[in-house]
Design an enzyme around this catalytic site. Sequence first.
Site, PDB file in Angstrom:
ATOM      1  N   ALA A 167      37.096  34.926  54.956  1.00  9.79           N
ATOM      2  CA  ALA A 167      36.689  34.111  53.572  1.00  9.79           C
ATOM      3  C   ALA A 167      35.679  33.228  53.587  1.00  9.79           C
ATOM      4  O   ALA A 167      35.172  32.679  52.777  1.00  9.79           O
ATOM      5  CB  ALA A 167      38.061  33.433  53.117  1.00  9.79           C
ATOM      6  N   CYS A 168      35.523  32.556  54.970  1.00  9.43           N
ATOM      7  CA  CYS A 168      34.343  31.744  55.113  1.00  9.43           C
ATOM      8  C   CYS A 168      33.193  32.038  54.435  1.00  9.43           C
ATOM      9  O   CYS A 168      32.105  31.437  53.952  1.00  9.43           O
ATOM     10  CB  CYS A 168      34.486  31.116  56.630  1.00  9.43           C
TER      11      CYS A 168
END
Length: 222
Positions: free
Chosen positions: A175-176
């Site tokens: 998700a980063c």
Amino acid sequence: APLAPGSCVELRDGGEDVDVTAENSAAYVEAVAAWRLRTSLERPLAAVARGLRAAVPAVVLEDARKMLSAADFCRLLSGLRDLDVTDWRKHTRYAGGLRPDAREVDLFWDVVEGWAAGPPASKQRLHGLLQFATGSRRVPVGGFAHLVGLNGGRHLFTLASGHHMTPGSLPTAHACVCTIDLPVFESRAAAERKLLEAVLVGTKRFDEHETHTSDSEEDEGE
């Protein structure tokens, strides 16, 4: 501080000693509405305003006040409710040796486009999939070209090869950097099943409680 459950709030001076009757019920309802919609929010909103003024220069806030409506400002803060799959696909990159014409990619978009064309409950899966990949259920103003990951940086949505994954693996999210590693999909049905599992995982916190999933029109407070 938030009121403890069971606390008593006087809606008017001496209100604790006043019974609600047919004659004063309208005034009571009006006082409850005023408390819930305005008075009870004064301290939290004041704290938000202090934080905003501490983070954003006064001149910027003044210019924003002249140019933006409340709805515009809400969209800047919370993003766009509607997800455009064409824009999503247009602003997707491929990594790890995965090609845009790969079978897994075709199956991924076939499932996503099927959800987008379905009923509202099906369309909600798109928000869950986006949350799984990015940590957010919405895209910024400007669309997928301005997607931001959990690390705060701008990253295009990315599909990466899951060549390191076993055939039974589920998609893996980073998700980063707005990335999903795609495992091998044996069929279209298998692709949908695995992506739906990712959606269900994406709407849960680490303690396994589901997150808020509403993306209804009321969220924007037009």
